[in-house]
Motif scaffolding. Structure first.
Motif, PDB file in Angstrom:
ATOM      1  N   VAL A   1      13.685  41.463 -37.935  1.00 20.20           N
ATOM      2  CA  VAL A   1      13.741  40.655 -36.726  1.00 20.20           C
ATOM      3  C   VAL A   1      14.323  39.295 -37.098  1.00 20.20           C
ATOM      4  O   VAL A   1      13.902  38.674 -38.079  1.00 20.20           O
ATOM      5  CB  VAL A   1      12.341  40.481 -36.107  1.00 20.20           C
ATOM      6  CG1 VAL A   1      12.411  39.556 -34.891  1.00 20.20           C
ATOM      7  CG2 VAL A   1      11.760  41.831 -35.724  1.00 20.20           C
ATOM      8  N   GLY A   2      15.307  38.852 -36.343  1.00 18.31           N
ATOM      9  CA  GLY A   2      15.925  37.560 -36.637  1.00 18.31           C
ATOM     10  C   GLY A   2      16.865  37.155 -35.520  1.00 18.31           C
ATOM     11  O   GLY A   2      17.086  37.901 -34.559  1.00 18.31           O
ATOM     12  N   THR A   3      17.436  35.965 -35.648  1.00 16.04           N
ATOM     13  CA  THR A   3      18.323  35.421 -34.628  1.00 16.04           C
ATOM     14  C   THR A   3      19.629  34.954 -35.231  1.00 16.04           C
ATOM     15  O   THR A   3      19.659  34.406 -36.338  1.00 16.04           O
ATOM     16  CB  THR A   3      17.654  34.249 -33.878  1.00 16.04           C
ATOM     17  OG1 THR A   3      18.617  33.633 -33.012  1.00 16.04           O
ATOM     18  CG2 THR A   3      17.101  33.205 -34.836  1.00 16.04           C
ATOM     19  N   LEU A   4      20.722  35.161 -34.516  1.00 15.54           N
ATOM     20  CA  LEU A   4      22.027  34.733 -34.978  1.00 15.54           C
ATOM     21  C   LEU A   4      22.160  33.216 -34.990  1.00 15.54           C
ATOM     22  O   LEU A   4      23.057  32.683 -35.642  1.00 15.54           O
ATOM     23  CB  LEU A   4      23.132  35.323 -34.090  1.00 15.54           C
ATOM     24  CG  LEU A   4      23.597  36.745 -34.384  1.00 15.54           C
ATOM     25  CD1 LEU A   4      22.499  37.752 -34.116  1.00 15.54           C
ATOM     26  CD2 LEU A   4      24.848  37.079 -33.596  1.00 15.54           C
ATOM     27  N   THR A   5      21.298  32.525 -34.263  1.00 11.53           N
ATOM     28  CA  THR A   5      21.387  31.067 -34.233  1.00 11.53           C
ATOM     29  C   THR A   5      20.827  30.428 -35.495  1.00 11.53           C
ATOM     30  O   THR A   5      21.038  29.241 -35.730  1.00 11.53           O
ATOM     31  CB  THR A   5      20.643  30.506 -33.009  1.00 11.53           C
ATOM     32  OG1 THR A   5      19.276  30.939 -33.052  1.00 11.53           O
ATOM     33  CG2 THR A   5      21.283  30.994 -31.720  1.00 11.53           C
ATOM     34  N   GLY A   6      20.106  31.173 -36.306  1.00 10.11           N
ATOM     35  CA  GLY A   6      19.554  30.648 -37.553  1.00 10.11           C
ATOM     36  C   GLY A   6      19.226  31.786 -38.486  1.00 10.11           C
ATOM     37  O   GLY A   6      18.084  32.246 -38.549  1.00 10.11           O
ATOM     38  N   LEU A   7      20.221  32.282 -39.214  1.00  9.12           N
ATOM     39  CA  LEU A   7      20.029  33.449 -40.070  1.00  9.12           C
ATOM     40  C   LEU A   7      19.222  33.088 -41.310  1.00  9.12           C
ATOM     41  O   LEU A   7      19.475  32.048 -41.943  1.00  9.12           O
ATOM     42  CB  LEU A   7      21.389  34.015 -40.486  1.00  9.12           C
ATOM     43  CG  LEU A   7      22.225  34.587 -39.345  1.00  9.12           C
ATOM     44  CD1 LEU A   7      23.661  34.843 -39.805  1.00  9.12           C
ATOM     45  CD2 LEU A   7      21.601  35.867 -38.808  1.00  9.12           C
ATOM     46  N   ASP A   8      18.279  33.922 -41.653  1.00  6.72           N
ATOM     47  CA  ASP A   8      17.425  33.686 -42.821  1.00  6.72           C
ATOM     48  C   ASP A   8      18.136  34.215 -44.067  1.00  6.72           C
ATOM     49  O   ASP A   8      17.666  35.149 -44.725  1.00  6.72           O
ATOM     50  CB  ASP A   8      16.073  34.376 -42.617  1.00  6.72           C
ATOM     51  CG  ASP A   8      15.032  33.895 -43.617  1.00  6.72           C
ATOM     52  OD1 ASP A   8      15.296  32.916 -44.341  1.00  6.72           O
ATOM     53  OD2 ASP A   8      13.942  34.501 -43.671  1.00  6.72           O
ATOM     54  N   LEU A   9      19.277  33.605 -44.374  1.00  8.33           N
ATOM     55  CA  LEU A   9      20.118  34.023 -45.485  1.00  8.33           C
ATOM     56  C   LEU A   9      20.690  32.786 -46.175  1.00  8.33           C
ATOM     57  O   LEU A   9      20.997  31.786 -45.509  1.00  8.33           O
ATOM     58  CB  LEU A   9      21.281  34.895 -44.994  1.00  8.33           C
ATOM     59  CG  LEU A   9      20.939  36.266 -44.405  1.00  8.33           C
ATOM     60  CD1 LEU A   9      22.154  36.834 -43.685  1.00  8.33           C
ATOM     61  CD2 LEU A   9      20.476  37.210 -45.511  1.00  8.33           C
ATOM     62  N   PRO A  10      20.898  32.851 -47.487  1.00  2.00           N
ATOM     63  CA  PRO A  10      21.545  31.736 -48.174  1.00  2.00           C
ATOM     64  C   PRO A  10      23.043  31.701 -47.892  1.00  2.00           C
ATOM     65  O   PRO A  10      23.608  32.660 -47.348  1.00  2.00           O
ATOM     66  CB  PRO A  10      21.261  32.022 -49.653  1.00  2.00           C
ATOM     67  CG  PRO A  10      21.085  33.499 -49.719  1.00  2.00           C
ATOM     68  CD  PRO A  10      20.460  33.912 -48.415  1.00  2.00           C
TER      69      PRO A  10
END
Length: 214
Positions: free
Chosen positions: A100-109
């Motif tokens: 679950v996540g959002t394109l407005t703030g990706l939990d990726l480096p």
């Protein structure tokens, strides 16, 4: 650290939570009916297969496009706003990773992805947020990484972007050239563009834009 989604996207997530089972049933075989889209996905896979980093299916829904890319030999995972969609994807494709996540703030480096797919997921993001979303995708792509965007094309010749009556949540059509320019301003370079006529049960022209990080 990922940022929370805007409240309007929380409403989109809730709307897809309510229809997840029906949506998954309706679209489970959609790629089987769309040879042109399969062809562009195959070209995308060829471009990113040897890139440094996995591919993210951003707005993956029930995971059928993620599974298709996996079948083409890609290391792929899916991200979606809707927890119900992610749960369906995990059940349907237990060998793949979905979050679950959002394109407005990706939990990726930074520079984490060799490629990204946004297959009809940007349509629900308000146009004012699209530049920031494309900049966020640019951030997580490796240099020369590729992004494939699927969206509905604007019908009016003079329109750049306009809202339309989507069955699930508020959505927007884009003129392909205008979205390509917004992508360019975010640091992405257009590689190819496909606009096709609607097929059965579709209500408008479908467009896809293939871009790479400059």
């Amino acid at each position: 650290m990922a940022e929370p989604a805007p409240s309007c996207l929380a409403d989109v997530a809730a709307a897809y939570d309510r229809v997840a089972d029906v949506y998954a049933e309706l679209f489970a075989d959609v790629l089987d009916r769309q040879p042109l889209e399969r062809a562009l996905l195959a070209a995308f896979a060829d471009l990113v297969r040897d890139a440094a980093g996995p591919v993210a299916d951003l707005g993956c829904g029930p995971g059928y496009a993620s599974a298709h890319l996996h079948g083409l030999g890609l290391d792929v995972f899916g991200v979606d706003l809707s927890a119900e969609m992610v749960a369906l994807a995990r059940r349907s494709h237990p060998g793949l990773r979905f979050e679950v996540g959002t394109l407005t703030g990706l939990d990726l480096p930074d520079c984490a992805l060799g490629g990204a797919l946004c297959r009809y997921s940007l349509i629900h993001i308000p146009p004012t947020e699209i530049p920031a979303v494309l900049a966020e995708i640019h951030r997580v792509l490796v240099p020369d990484g590729h992004l494939l965007i699927g969206f509905l094309a604007a019908d009016e010749p003079t329109a750049t972007v306009h809202a339309y009556d989507h069955r699930v949540a508020p959505a927007y059509r884009w003129a392909p050239g205008h979205l390509a320019e917004v992508a360019r301003q975010a640091g992405l370079v257009e590689v190819a563009q496909l606009v096709r006529a609607p097929v059965e049960d579709e209500r408008g022209r479908q467009a896809q834009l293939l871009a790479r990080r400059s």
